[in-house]
Motif scaffolding. Structure first.
Motif, PDB file in Angstrom:
ATOM      1  N   ILE A 129     105.827  96.708  25.390  1.00 33.23           N
ATOM      2  CA  ILE A 129     105.629  95.260  25.198  1.00 33.23           C
ATOM      3  C   ILE A 129     106.102  94.858  23.799  1.00 33.23           C
ATOM      4  CG2 ILE A 129     103.932  93.386  25.134  1.00 33.23           C
ATOM      5  CD1 ILE A 129     102.217  95.093  27.092  1.00 33.23           C
ATOM      6  N   GLY A 133     108.825  92.873  24.915  1.00 32.15           N
ATOM      7  CA  GLY A 133     108.057  91.692  25.320  1.00 32.15           C
ATOM      8  C   GLY A 133     107.541  91.829  26.740  1.00 32.15           C
ATOM      9  N   ARG A 134     108.073  92.798  27.456  1.00 32.77           N
ATOM     10  CA  ARG A 134     107.647  93.055  28.834  1.00 32.77           C
ATOM     11  C   ARG A 134     107.554  94.554  29.063  1.00 32.77           C
ATOM     12  NH1 ARG A 134     111.342  88.464  31.926  1.00 32.77           N
ATOM     13  NH2 ARG A 134     110.416  86.736  30.765  1.00 32.77           N
ATOM     14  N   GLU A 137     109.211  99.263  33.421  1.00 34.42           N
ATOM     15  CA  GLU A 137     108.495 100.235  34.262  1.00 34.42           C
ATOM     16  C   GLU A 137     109.208 101.591  34.360  1.00 34.42           C
ATOM     17  OE1 GLU A 137     108.197  97.641  37.630  1.00 34.42           O
ATOM     18  OE2 GLU A 137     106.097  97.149  37.260  1.00 34.42           O
ATOM     19  N   LYS A 166     113.146  98.666  43.725  1.00 37.69           N
ATOM     20  CA  LYS A 166     111.922  98.317  43.015  1.00 37.69           C
ATOM     21  C   LYS A 166     111.914  98.763  41.559  1.00 37.69           C
ATOM     22  CE  LYS A 166     108.844  98.638  47.053  1.00 37.69           C
ATOM     23  NZ  LYS A 166     107.706  97.806  46.727  1.00 37.69           N
ATOM     24  N   ASN A 168     113.950  98.788  38.050  1.00 35.81           N
ATOM     25  CA  ASN A 168     115.080  98.323  37.258  1.00 35.81           C
ATOM     26  C   ASN A 168     115.374  99.371  36.198  1.00 35.81           C
ATOM     27  OD1 ASN A 168     114.839  95.821  38.648  1.00 35.81           O
ATOM     28  ND2 ASN A 168     113.237  95.212  37.212  1.00 35.81           N
ATOM     29  N   ILE A 174     112.778  89.899  26.249  1.00 35.95           N
ATOM     30  CA  ILE A 174     112.619  88.443  26.181  1.00 35.95           C
ATOM     31  C   ILE A 174     113.360  87.924  24.946  1.00 35.95           C
ATOM     32  CG2 ILE A 174     110.403  88.575  27.377  1.00 35.95           C
ATOM     33  CD1 ILE A 174     109.054  87.731  24.726  1.00 35.95           C
TER      34      ILE A 174
ATOM     35  N   CYS B   9     105.427  91.269  35.087  1.00 36.01           N
ATOM     36  CA  CYS B   9     106.426  92.345  35.169  1.00 36.01           C
ATOM     37  C   CYS B   9     106.569  92.918  36.577  1.00 36.01           C
ATOM     38  CB  CYS B   9     106.054  93.469  34.200  1.00 36.01           C
ATOM     39  SG  CYS B   9     105.812  92.903  32.497  1.00 36.01           S
ATOM     40  N   SER B  10     105.457  93.061  37.297  1.00 35.33           N
ATOM     41  CA  SER B  10     105.508  93.726  38.607  1.00 35.33           C
ATOM     42  C   SER B  10     106.322  92.943  39.631  1.00 35.33           C
ATOM     43  CB  SER B  10     104.099  93.935  39.164  1.00 35.33           C
ATOM     44  OG  SER B  10     103.382  94.799  38.338  1.00 35.33           O
ATOM     45  N   HIS B  12     108.846  91.311  39.149  1.00 36.92           N
ATOM     46  CA  HIS B  12     110.268  91.510  38.878  1.00 36.92           C
ATOM     47  C   HIS B  12     110.649  92.976  39.104  1.00 36.92           C
ATOM     48  CE1 HIS B  12     111.332  87.806  36.181  1.00 36.92           C
ATOM     49  NE2 HIS B  12     110.679  87.476  37.271  1.00 36.92           N
ATOM     50  N   GLY B  13     109.639  93.829  39.359  1.00 36.12           N
ATOM     51  CA  GLY B  13     109.908  95.258  39.461  1.00 36.12           C
ATOM     52  C   GLY B  13     109.325  95.871  40.724  1.00 36.12           C
ATOM     53  N   LEU B  14     108.241  96.641  40.546  1.00 36.32           N
ATOM     54  CA  LEU B  14     107.691  97.424  41.658  1.00 36.32           C
ATOM     55  C   LEU B  14     107.250  96.582  42.854  1.00 36.32           C
ATOM     56  CD1 LEU B  14     105.628 100.057  39.628  1.00 36.32           C
ATOM     57  CD2 LEU B  14     107.652 100.485  41.013  1.00 36.32           C
ATOM     58  N   ALA B  15     106.952  95.310  42.625  1.00 35.58           N
ATOM     59  CA  ALA B  15     106.509  94.459  43.739  1.00 35.58           C
ATOM     60  C   ALA B  15     107.461  93.278  43.909  1.00 35.58           C
ATOM     61  CB  ALA B  15     105.081  93.974  43.505  1.00 35.58           C
ATOM     62  N   LYS B  16     108.756  93.579  43.834  1.00 37.96           N
ATOM     63  CA  LYS B  16     109.776  92.529  43.919  1.00 37.96           C
ATOM     64  C   LYS B  16     109.612  91.694  45.187  1.00 37.96           C
ATOM     65  CE  LYS B  16     113.566  93.791  41.457  1.00 37.96           C
ATOM     66  NZ  LYS B  16     114.755  94.627  41.266  1.00 37.96           N
ATOM     67  N   GLU B  17     109.235  92.372  46.289  1.00 36.56           N
ATOM     68  CA  GLU B  17     109.114  91.654  47.563  1.00 36.56           C
ATOM     69  C   GLU B  17     107.959  90.650  47.539  1.00 36.56           C
ATOM     70  OE1 GLU B  17     108.792  94.827  46.987  1.00 36.56           O
ATOM     71  OE2 GLU B  17     107.141  95.755  48.091  1.00 36.56           O
ATOM     72  N   ASP B  38     110.557  82.319  29.018  1.00 39.31           N
ATOM     73  CA  ASP B  38     110.507  83.461  28.096  1.00 39.31           C
ATOM     74  C   ASP B  38     109.118  84.095  28.017  1.00 39.31           C
ATOM     75  OD1 ASP B  38     112.242  85.005  26.476  1.00 39.31           O
ATOM     76  OD2 ASP B  38     111.310  84.207  24.663  1.00 39.31           O
ATOM     77  N   TRP B  39     108.430  84.126  29.157  1.00 39.02           N
ATOM     78  CA  TRP B  39     107.070  84.686  29.182  1.00 39.02           C
ATOM     79  C   TRP B  39     107.065  86.143  28.729  1.00 39.02           C
ATOM     80  CZ3 TRP B  39     106.762  88.856  32.477  1.00 39.02           C
ATOM     81  CH2 TRP B  39     107.716  88.934  33.501  1.00 39.02           C
ATOM     82  N   ASN B  40     105.923  86.552  28.186  1.00 41.24           N
ATOM     83  CA  ASN B  40     105.761  87.966  27.813  1.00 41.24           C
ATOM     84  C   ASN B  40     104.728  88.618  28.730  1.00 41.24           C
ATOM     85  OD1 ASN B  40     104.081  86.196  25.622  1.00 41.24           O
ATOM     86  ND2 ASN B  40     102.900  88.015  26.248  1.00 41.24           N
ATOM     87  N   CYS B  41     104.728  89.955  28.727  1.00 41.23           N
ATOM     88  CA  CYS B  41     103.763  90.712  29.541  1.00 41.23           C
ATOM     89  C   CYS B  41     102.345  90.321  29.149  1.00 41.23           C
ATOM     90  CB  CYS B  41     103.984  92.208  29.319  1.00 41.23           C
ATOM     91  SG  CYS B  41     102.700  93.262  30.024  1.00 41.23           S
ATOM     92  N   GLY B  43      99.892  92.167  28.977  1.00 41.48           N
ATOM     93  CA  GLY B  43      99.210  93.260  28.271  1.00 41.48           C
ATOM     94  C   GLY B  43      98.521  94.224  29.212  1.00 41.48           C
ATOM     95  N   ALA B  44      98.286  93.744  30.440  1.00 38.37           N
ATOM     96  CA  ALA B  44      97.734  94.576  31.513  1.00 38.37           C
ATOM     97  C   ALA B  44      96.534  95.420  31.049  1.00 38.37           C
ATOM     98  CB  ALA B  44      98.828  95.439  32.121  1.00 38.37           C
TER      99      ALA B  44
END
Lengths: 193, 290
Positions: A129, A133-134, A137, A166, A168, A174, B9-10, B12-17, B38-41, B43-44
């Motif tokens: 992060i 910024g993201r 994975e 799934k 990237n 960002i 993030c997910s 756009h990635g592991l849960a793209k569907e 321009d969002w950021n994660c 922090g999960a």
């Protein structure tokens, strides 16, 4: 199994301590004095079956001021933060918040995590992060496998995920990553020692 | 209707569907998703586990951007992101000292204005079951589904203030509005193991294993999810769980919006159904839905 005999008993007033209780009240906005001792927190806990110290006992340990025991308990690193305990508590004692507070304190004091891979994963995610910024994975999973020396962990699944589109391979950064990095600088997770 | 959109993030990635189908369904319902610029994660699990101020600040930056986009509502389909954003919003509203500190850190006014909704809440409160029923042209008849909420769509109750924390019903009602049957089961709001997917996989195999077992015992054909962590854990670990227990589950784990898309007349390809690891096609084909 953790030996519970030394604290799981009826407390007399001279066996309790105010300091940790007050600290929790100030930082977690939750008052363990309100505990009804009903045990619903442990009854509902998703991971009570693997916890070394279950939520009801954690409250007991706070009452007697056993901070050292709390900072090194395995429950800090195996709590799933499912929020069942706080929602079942008739006094709304926010145990997940206490867990976060104690874990952060343990981390800052460099108390060894009982599950180093969990700690490592958190650090790598925060690193990602900070850098992008993201969460990147794919990259983070590779870093985790290398640093935790589990080189082939989930490799087969990773390949499957890749072909399902799934994963990237390249992280996306960002635009205003400087703003995020400034946050990290302004709130240093300083570790002592 | 205009709403700020936080994919996380997910999606756009592991849960793209999940992301793909959220966009299809929202467009169909006349909702304009305005992605937070321009969002950021959020922090999960990592940020709230190690650094409280950071977790609030990461969400505060996103909420401040949404506010500056003149949006009064943020839709966060990922239950994890939702929980972080909603939790931060709750703390910023109720703790003025913290709000002032966070304002300094993000160098902006503390963003207390935007409301944050998860997908279930958004459908129930801003669209309504009638809208879902009216748009249904291909009823999900014959499907017996286990609506799975997991932890964070309804808990903690003081923060989320939606549905019941342990016996939620909203997703069941949405599925029923599209003509599906939902099963009564014990694990609809239990935890899947969440963020331990990679770091301590045994926890996920254990907890997700209980969820799969419970859904199968209740006679469900598939589990429906509205959270990428639930989706990925139950789907990607299913084979390992089955092998460990010496059992067979073959339970497709389908995102709610994918089923909404089918009911609204979209094709499986438009909804990313092929990306699921446990194929939903034998089931959907047997009911004439794919």
């Amino acid at each position: 199994m953790h030996n519970t005999a030394d604290f799981y008993h009826v407390l007399r007033i001279d066996q309790t301590s105010n300091s940790l209780r007050e600290e929790i009240k100030e930082h977690c906005h939750t008052d363990i004095e309100m505990c009804l001792e009903c045990g619903k927190c442990s009854g509902g806990c998703s991971n009570a079956h693997i916890f070394d110290i279950t939520p009801r006992k954690i409250i007991q340990l706070i009452k007697i001021g056993e901070e050292a025991k709390l900072l090194k308990m395995d429950a800090l690193w195996s709590c799933v933060a499912c929020q069942l305990c706080v929602d079942r508590c008739p006094s709304s004692i926010n145990i997940p918040k206490i867990m976060d507070y104690m874990r952060e304190k343990a981390y800052k004091q460099c108390v060894p995590a009982t599950r180093p891979n969990v700690e490592l994963f958190h650090e790598l995610m925060l690193g990602s992060i900070k850098q992008y910024g993201r969460v990147a994975e794919a990259l983070m999973t590779v870093q985790f496998n290398i640093k935790s020396k589990q080189y082939t962990k989930d490799a087969e699944m990773g390949i499957k995920m890749f072909f399902k589109g799934k994963l990237n391979p390249l992280p996306s950064r960002i635009k205003n990553v400087q703003q995020v990095r400034r946050m990290f600088r302004n709130i240093p997770a300083q570790r002592e020692g | 209707m205009n709403v700020a959109y936080f994919p996380g993030c997910s999606l756009h990635g592991l849960a793209k569907e999940y992301g793909i189908s959220v966009e299809v369904v929202c467009k169909h319902l006349g909702i304009n998703l305005n992605e937070i610029e321009d969002w950021n994660c959020c922090g999960a699990t990592a940020a709230h586990s190690l650094n409280h101020e950071l977790t609030i600040s990461l969400s505060a930056r996103n909420l401040a951007i949404a506010r500056d986009m003149k949006m009064n509502k943020v839709l966060a389909p990922c239950a994890g992101c939702f929980s972080r954003l909603k939790g931060a919003s709750y703390e910023l509203r109720n703790n003025s000292v913290l709000a002032a500190e966070v304002g300094e850190i993000i160098q902006a006014e503390p963003p207390v204005e935007p409301e944050v909704s998860n997908l279930l809440q958004f459908i129930m409160e801003d669209q309504g079951l009638n809208a879902v029923a009216e748009k249904t042209i291909k009823p999900l008849q014959g499907l017996k589904l286990a609506a799975y909420y997991g932890c964070l769509l309804t808990r903690p109750k003081d923060v989320v203030q939606f549905d019941d924390p342990e016996q939620p019903i909203s997703m069941d009602l949405i599925l029923q509005a599209m003509g599906a049957d939902t099963v009564v089961w014990a694990h609809k709001a239990e935890c899947c193991g969440g963020g331990y997917a990679a770091s301590d996989t045994d926890i996920v195999l254990d907890l997700s294993g209980q969820v799969l077992e419970s859904a199968q015992q209740a006679g469900a054909d598939a589990i429906v999810v509205a959270c990428p962590m639930c989706g990925v854990n139950l789907d990607s670990r299913q084979e390992a769980i089955a092998a460990k227990k010496g059992k067979k589950y073959d339970l497709p784990i389908i995102y709610l919006t994918q089923l909404m898309g089918i009911a609204f007349g979209y094709s499986p390809a438009q909804l990313g159904l092929k990306r699921l690891l446990t194929s939903p096609f034998p089931l959907l084909q047997s009911k004439g839905l794919a």
